[in-house]
Write a protein that holds these residues in place. Sequence first.
Motif, PDB file in Angstrom:
ATOM      1  N   MET A  23     -21.019  -3.237  -2.950  1.00 44.46           N
ATOM      2  CA  MET A  23     -20.380  -4.184  -2.052  1.00 44.46           C
ATOM      3  C   MET A  23     -21.383  -4.662  -1.003  1.00 44.46           C
ATOM      4  N   PRO A  24     -21.201  -5.837  -0.402  1.00 44.59           N
ATOM      5  CA  PRO A  24     -22.147  -6.352   0.594  1.00 44.59           C
ATOM      6  C   PRO A  24     -21.951  -5.683   1.942  1.00 44.59           C
ATOM      7  N   LYS A  25     -22.980  -5.785   2.801  1.00 43.81           N
ATOM      8  CA  LYS A  25     -22.867  -5.259   4.157  1.00 43.81           C
ATOM      9  C   LYS A  25     -21.714  -5.965   4.871  1.00 43.81           C
ATOM     10  N   GLY A  26     -20.874  -5.177   5.542  1.00 40.41           N
ATOM     11  CA  GLY A  26     -19.710  -5.726   6.223  1.00 40.41           C
ATOM     12  C   GLY A  26     -18.467  -5.783   5.360  1.00 40.41           C
ATOM     13  N   GLY A  27     -18.630  -5.605   4.056  1.00 37.24           N
ATOM     14  CA  GLY A  27     -17.474  -5.633   3.172  1.00 37.24           C
ATOM     15  C   GLY A  27     -16.624  -4.386   3.321  1.00 37.24           C
ATOM     16  N   ASN A  28     -15.366  -4.478   2.916  1.00 37.75           N
ATOM     17  CA  ASN A  28     -14.473  -3.329   2.976  1.00 37.75           C
ATOM     18  C   ASN A  28     -13.584  -3.299   1.749  1.00 37.75           C
ATOM     19  N   ALA A  29     -13.083  -2.108   1.445  1.00 42.72           N
ATOM     20  CA  ALA A  29     -12.243  -1.928   0.262  1.00 42.72           C
ATOM     21  C   ALA A  29     -11.315  -0.747   0.502  1.00 42.72           C
ATOM     22  N   PRO A  30     -10.099  -0.800  -0.059  1.00 45.84           N
ATOM     23  CA  PRO A  30      -9.177   0.325   0.106  1.00 45.84           C
ATOM     24  C   PRO A  30      -9.670   1.565  -0.634  1.00 45.84           C
ATOM     25  N   VAL A  31      -9.371   2.725  -0.083  1.00 47.31           N
ATOM     26  CA  VAL A  31      -9.663   4.011  -0.717  1.00 47.31           C
ATOM     27  C   VAL A  31      -8.321   4.699  -0.935  1.00 47.31           C
ATOM     28  N   GLU A  32      -7.885   4.727  -2.167  1.00 44.59           N
ATOM     29  CA  GLU A  32      -6.545   5.208  -2.461  1.00 44.59           C
ATOM     30  C   GLU A  32      -6.510   6.657  -2.915  1.00 44.59           C
ATOM     31  N   ALA A  33      -7.658   7.327  -2.948  1.00 45.87           N
ATOM     32  CA  ALA A  33      -7.705   8.737  -3.330  1.00 45.87           C
ATOM     33  C   ALA A  33      -7.421   9.617  -2.113  1.00 45.87           C
ATOM     34  N   GLY A  34      -6.772  10.750  -2.349  1.00 48.57           N
ATOM     35  CA  GLY A  34      -6.465  11.669  -1.261  1.00 48.57           C
ATOM     36  C   GLY A  34      -7.650  12.489  -0.820  1.00 48.57           C
ATOM     37  N   ALA A  35      -8.646  12.639  -1.693  1.00 52.20           N
ATOM     38  CA  ALA A  35      -9.874  13.365  -1.368  1.00 52.20           C
ATOM     39  C   ALA A  35     -11.029  12.636  -2.022  1.00 52.20           C
ATOM     40  N   VAL A  36     -12.144  12.527  -1.311  1.00 53.25           N
ATOM     41  CA  VAL A  36     -13.298  11.808  -1.834  1.00 53.25           C
ATOM     42  C   VAL A  36     -14.555  12.643  -1.647  1.00 53.25           C
TER      43      VAL A  36
END
Length: 460
Positions: free
Chosen positions: A3-16
Amino acid sequence: MSMPKGGNAPVEAGAVRIELSWRTGPGVPDVDASALLLSGGKVRDDGDFVFYNQPVHAAGAVRHEGKRTADGTTADTLAVDLAAMEPAVDRVVLAASADGGTFGQVPGLSVRVLDATGAPTGSSGAGSGGAAAAGPGGAELVRFDSQDATVETAFVLGELYRRQGGWKFRAVGQGYDRGLAGLATDYGITVDDPGPAPAVPVPPGAPAAVPEAPEATPEHTAPQGQLGASTRTPPARTASAPAPTPVRLSKVTLTKEAPAVSLTKQGGTSGALRVNLNWRTRQAPAGSGWGRKLTRALAGPAALDLDLGALYELTDGSKGVVQALGNAFGSLHAPPYIHLDGDDRTGAVASGENLTVSLDHQHLIKRILFFVTIYEGARSFGDLNATVTLTPQRGAPVDFSLDECTVPSNVCALALLINTGSELVVQREARYLVPERGVSPQRTVDQAYGWGMRWAPGRK
């Protein structure tokens, strides 16, 4: 996909599992991953900083798991249990610091967020509680590749943050030229970093500081039962709990010229001492006859299985061994106050092989010799690139690398922990031993260091 700098995305896992990786090579500095748990943009206290000297957060939701190297790439890993995160924590900053250089010298720097939901906790000793350890096959959720570093010595690569009841990841890429201390201070950490404690030089030709064994030759005692957990459960955070002491960022690296250091002078007088062995195999130099022999020695049907162990002698004269062979895993809260966290039979577990020593009982410990043997998969330590790290609960971690093995050795004495009566000293050994025909690796270590025990065949 990165992903590019400044980009964001959901994290749907309970543990990473946060994997910071880079390509190794000549002139490339070492890199360390860390995490800061924020509430309103700042840490609540110095305990909200998770890094190599403070590897587990008090609440157990964030854990520094350590490094592994394979195929020219090193990864330093953090485990984050988002489902168990304290409600007051609204952001987890994922940072990196360069040790001995700048990030302009670090190729291929990236951070990956892997799904660790449902992954079992590593049995070889990341410890118990809180964050789950993901296996190498965890699905990649998001990735950020840093490509514009120059003179920076610390970086915020990304952050996990709460949004509308869930978690998201943002690629940040913000650099600092004041190192880890500058980055941590900006988020409210009180840094006490007077520099590494001086290693203790040994005069040329001086003998190793190994206490003499008593004349009596005891039988090899039966192993203690294995504990269910290798470390104490972290205390719950309370309003009245005292604030942690300022964090120390220093490290101590032992060398042939300066092979010993006093844990006592660093403040390592209580708590748990974690002893870690991590390794990878390396390619033999082209045209090297010995290298070709070692390469053939490493080739075989079984995976390389190294066993970390410890010979111990207590102040009451009792002796024994802690090792996977014979299921002699020891005990942390009863004699010998040493516990083998597990047995990494494949080298696939990110945390390698680990022992824990209770320094709360150091007055009962006379000496401990940490050693490693090859159980199967090779006939020699040739082509092995191994690092030993001793991390006290208080004070700077102590590490050293093993020298290249140039003899047909399947057992290596790693380090001695010696109670001199006034202080606790760690001494680098890094000594490859060659057993005589018919003599076991364990007996070979015993004879080399005068432990005087009797041995019988064992299996695991």
